[in-house]
Write a protein that holds these residues in place. Structure first.
Motif, PDB file in Angstrom:
ATOM      1  N   VAL A 165      10.588  19.597  38.365  1.00 58.92           N
ATOM      2  CA  VAL A 165      11.334  20.229  39.459  1.00 58.92           C
ATOM      3  C   VAL A 165      10.860  19.582  40.753  1.00 58.92           C
ATOM      4  N   ARG A 166      11.795  19.010  41.484  1.00 64.41           N
ATOM      5  CA  ARG A 166      11.455  18.328  42.737  1.00 64.41           C
ATOM      6  C   ARG A 166      12.367  18.858  43.849  1.00 64.41           C
TER       7      ARG A 166
ATOM      8  N   ALA B 123       8.969  17.967  49.318  1.00 61.77           N
ATOM      9  CA  ALA B 123       8.489  19.263  49.806  1.00 61.77           C
ATOM     10  C   ALA B 123       7.684  19.946  48.707  1.00 61.77           C
ATOM     11  N   LEU B 124       8.112  19.766  47.444  1.00 62.65           N
ATOM     12  CA  LEU B 124       7.395  20.341  46.305  1.00 62.65           C
ATOM     13  C   LEU B 124       7.741  19.544  45.056  1.00 62.65           C
ATOM     14  N   LEU B 125       6.722  19.279  44.244  1.00 62.83           N
ATOM     15  CA  LEU B 125       6.921  18.608  42.961  1.00 62.83           C
ATOM     16  C   LEU B 125       6.177  19.385  41.889  1.00 62.83           C
ATOM     17  N   TYR B 126       6.944  19.870  40.897  1.00 63.12           N
ATOM     18  CA  TYR B 126       6.376  20.559  39.739  1.00 63.12           C
ATOM     19  C   TYR B 126       6.616  19.639  38.550  1.00 63.12           C
TER      20      TYR B 126
ATOM     21  N   HIS C 184       3.772  20.852  33.883  1.00 59.24           N
ATOM     22  CA  HIS C 184       3.412  22.273  33.890  1.00 59.24           C
ATOM     23  C   HIS C 184       2.567  22.700  35.086  1.00 59.24           C
ATOM     24  N   LYS C 185       2.584  21.913  36.173  1.00 61.74           N
ATOM     25  CA  LYS C 185       1.847  22.339  37.365  1.00 61.74           C
ATOM     26  C   LYS C 185       2.421  21.679  38.620  1.00 61.74           C
ATOM     27  N   ILE C 186       2.119  22.270  39.761  1.00 60.11           N
ATOM     28  CA  ILE C 186       2.544  21.705  41.031  1.00 60.11           C
ATOM     29  C   ILE C 186       1.634  20.524  41.352  1.00 60.11           C
ATOM     30  N   GLN C 187       2.242  19.407  41.717  1.00 65.96           N
ATOM     31  CA  GLN C 187       1.522  18.177  42.021  1.00 65.96           C
ATOM     32  C   GLN C 187       1.243  18.118  43.528  1.00 65.96           C
TER      33      GLN C 187
ATOM     34  N   LEU D  42       6.930  27.671  44.412  1.00 66.57           N
ATOM     35  CA  LEU D  42       8.092  28.046  43.609  1.00 66.57           C
ATOM     36  C   LEU D  42       8.183  29.558  43.630  1.00 66.57           C
ATOM     37  N   THR D  43       9.392  30.074  43.753  1.00 58.22           N
ATOM     38  CA  THR D  43       9.598  31.512  43.857  1.00 58.22           C
ATOM     39  C   THR D  43       9.085  32.223  42.613  1.00 58.22           C
TER      40      THR D  43
END
Length: 164
Positions: A62-63, A74-77, A80-83, A97-98
């Motif tokens: 998820v990017r 802004a966010l990279l998942y 199985h974890k946020i990078q 992530l919400t």
């Protein structure tokens, strides 16, 4: 004996009415709001993005990034974890992530919204076989004092306060 048969039927019926979450389909689409998401300066906002059909997004990438800048993340998942290392410093410590990845919700929460945050964001989700992306527009409202206009006449400055 008849009572236990009725109880068993009720339990089976209840089990069949629970929503079923699909196991990783080969293809999927992303659902985002049709119009812009409106928020206030310094507030917290959620940029909504969900998988369709609903399925567990935990194994996916998820990017979230600004439109036209795939590398300004802004966010990279991923895995199985946020990078954290891949996040643009402007967003560090302000995004998450919400939640409910297991239910297909890949929405982004953005805290302490700034004017620089306004614009188009891309929700990008990929599996080994497929990917989709969708654009979410963020609009930031700002409140301030009444504008003051100054005008020079004959060497003197006159101020006019205007109201909106």
């Amino acid at each position: 004996m008849m009572r236990s048969g009725v109880s068993l039927r009720v339990m089976i019926l209840a089990a069949l009415t629970v929503p079923i979450i699909v196991q990783s389909p080969e293809t999927f689409t992303l659902m985002v709001p049709n119009g812009p998401i409106l928020t206030w300066l310094n507030s917290t906002v959620s940029l909504t993005c969900e998988l369709s059909p609903l399925f567990n997004a935990e194994p996916l990438e998820v990017r979230w990034y600004r439109a036209k800048d795939f590398d300004s993340t802004a966010l990279l998942y991923k895995d199985h974890k946020i990078q954290e290392a891949s996040v643009d410093p402007h967003y560090r410590g302000r995004v998450s992530l919400t939640g409910e990845l297991e239910r297909g919700n890949v929405s982004l929460t953005l805290e302490r919204v700034t004017l620089e945050d306004r614009g188009e964001y891309v929700c990008y989700v990929s599996s080994e076989q497929w990917y989709d992306k969708a654009i979410v527009l963020l609009t930031v409202n700002v409140t301030g004092s009444e504008p003051v206009l100054s005008e020079a006449r004959g060497g003197q400055v006159h101020q006019m306060v205007t109201t909106t």
